[in-house]
Design an enzyme around this catalytic site. Sequence first.
Site, mmCIF file in Angstrom:
data_model
loop_
_atom_site.group_PDB
_atom_site.id
_atom_site.type_symbol
_atom_site.label_atom_id
_atom_site.label_comp_id
_atom_site.label_asym_id
_atom_site.label_seq_id
_atom_site.Cartn_x
_atom_site.Cartn_y
_atom_site.Cartn_z
ATOM 1 N N GLY A 44 0.774 -1.248 0.000
ATOM 2 C CA GLY A 44 0.000 0.000 0.000
ATOM 3 C C GLY A 44 0.796 1.283 0.000
ATOM 4 N N GLU A 98 4.306 4.229 5.580
ATOM 5 C CA GLU A 98 3.038 3.490 5.627
ATOM 6 C C GLU A 98 1.958 4.215 4.820
ATOM 7 O OE1 GLU A 98 1.499 1.026 5.671
ATOM 8 O OE2 GLU A 98 1.138 0.060 7.574
ATOM 9 N N ASP A 102 -4.080 2.618 11.276
ATOM 10 C CA ASP A 102 -5.464 2.328 11.643
ATOM 11 C C ASP A 102 -5.496 1.940 13.120
ATOM 12 O OD1 ASP A 102 -8.197 1.867 11.083
ATOM 13 O OD2 ASP A 102 -7.827 -0.233 10.665
ATOM 14 N N LYS A 130 -5.953 7.369 10.854
ATOM 15 C CA LYS A 130 -7.349 7.219 11.299
ATOM 16 C C LYS A 130 -7.327 7.073 12.821
ATOM 17 C CE LYS A 130 -9.214 3.945 8.489
ATOM 18 N NZ LYS A 130 -10.097 2.806 8.137
ATOM 19 N N PHE A 151 -13.547 3.168 5.734
ATOM 20 C CA PHE A 151 -12.626 2.308 4.997
ATOM 21 C C PHE A 151 -12.369 2.940 3.637
ATOM 22 C CE2 PHE A 151 -11.277 -1.219 2.349
ATOM 23 C CZ PHE A 151 -10.339 -1.818 3.177
ATOM 24 N N VAL A 152 -11.101 3.250 3.368
ATOM 25 C CA VAL A 152 -10.764 3.983 2.142
ATOM 26 C C VAL A 152 -9.951 3.121 1.175
ATOM 27 C CG1 VAL A 152 -10.875 6.275 3.183
ATOM 28 C CG2 VAL A 152 -8.737 4.982 3.297
ATOM 29 N N ASP A 158 -6.072 -0.845 -1.000
ATOM 30 C CA ASP A 158 -6.906 -1.772 -1.784
ATOM 31 C C ASP A 158 -8.147 -2.210 -1.034
ATOM 32 O OD1 ASP A 158 -5.472 -3.397 0.165
ATOM 33 O OD2 ASP A 158 -6.244 -5.104 -0.957
ATOM 34 N N ARG A 164 -5.869 -0.079 -6.007
ATOM 35 C CA ARG A 164 -4.602 0.522 -5.576
ATOM 36 C C ARG A 164 -4.139 1.612 -6.538
ATOM 37 N NH1 ARG A 164 -2.372 -2.616 -1.439
ATOM 38 N NH2 ARG A 164 -2.682 -4.862 -1.567
HETATM 39 P P1 5GP Z 1 -3.246 -1.387 11.510
HETATM 40 O O1 5GP Z 1 -2.255 -2.410 11.950
HETATM 41 O O2 5GP Z 1 -2.846 0.026 11.823
HETATM 42 O O3 5GP Z 1 -4.624 -1.698 12.028
HETATM 43 O O4 5GP Z 1 -3.441 -1.581 9.967
HETATM 44 C C1 5GP Z 1 -2.622 -1.060 9.027
HETATM 45 C C2 5GP Z 1 -2.926 -1.683 7.687
HETATM 46 O O5 5GP Z 1 -4.309 -2.019 7.556
HETATM 47 C C3 5GP Z 1 -2.664 -0.676 6.585
HETATM 48 O O6 5GP Z 1 -1.336 -0.760 6.150
HETATM 49 C C4 5GP Z 1 -3.646 -1.100 5.521
HETATM 50 O O7 5GP Z 1 -3.085 -2.100 4.719
HETATM 51 C C5 5GP Z 1 -4.806 -1.699 6.286
HETATM 52 N N1 5GP Z 1 -5.895 -0.713 6.437
HETATM 53 C C6 5GP Z 1 -6.252 -0.047 7.542
HETATM 54 N N2 5GP Z 1 -7.269 0.806 7.288
HETATM 55 C C7 5GP Z 1 -7.551 0.691 5.987
HETATM 56 C C8 5GP Z 1 -8.486 1.345 5.102
HETATM 57 O O8 5GP Z 1 -9.285 2.226 5.466
HETATM 58 N N3 5GP Z 1 -8.450 0.956 3.800
HETATM 59 C C9 5GP Z 1 -7.596 -0.005 3.345
HETATM 60 N N4 5GP Z 1 -7.668 -0.279 2.051
HETATM 61 N N5 5GP Z 1 -6.699 -0.619 4.128
HETATM 62 C C10 5GP Z 1 -6.678 -0.280 5.438
#
Ligand code: 5GP
Length: 178
Positions: A44, A98, A102, A130, A151-152, A158, A164
Amino acid sequence: MHTDINKILVTHDQIVERSKELAKEITLAYKDRKAPLLVALLKGSIPFLAEFMKHLNMDIEVDFMDVSSYEGTESIGDVRILKDLDQSVKGDNILLVEDIVDTGKTLKQVSKMLYNKGANSVEIVTLLDKPERRLVDVKADYIGFVIPNEFVVGFGLDYNEKYRNLPYVGVLKDELYL
Ligand code: 5GP
């Protein structure tokens, strides 16, 4: 606009402009330190990496890691390493690149791993943040855009490997989430 997209949250122009600003800020922050090794998390972060690294005015290096903990729209379990770094990070100042922070679980785990491998410092640059979804204590040092809890997709992000390549960040139409 792609027909599956409901609304655009961040336009391509905004991403280009903000990437330049971040690169300037980061160049300044490393003025008196060893230039960073950029560690981009696949897949990503690639469009954002390409957009912002060309404006870094110092001799950086780049490596890639692929980790996974994500399926569909919900985060699951621990982080697995799918592809490790090609080079040693001992004594390096690392700048993790990154697409989005999230829950923060991925970056927390990856930072820990990098310190365990002997990194001198680990900083984080992310295109999107986020904060409403955060479950662990992780703060990015450089943030492109703070977005609401949606969710984007697009600009690297993706949904089941699609979207992507979109040049902006947007939200899918509700009926597309299975
Ligand atoms: P975290 O470990 O912070 O929960 O997740 C990070 C990863 O989750 C990001 O690198 C991404 O791949 C995925 N992710 C988190 N939120 C989103 C979102 O809103 N859209 C998409 N497409 N992927 C997300």
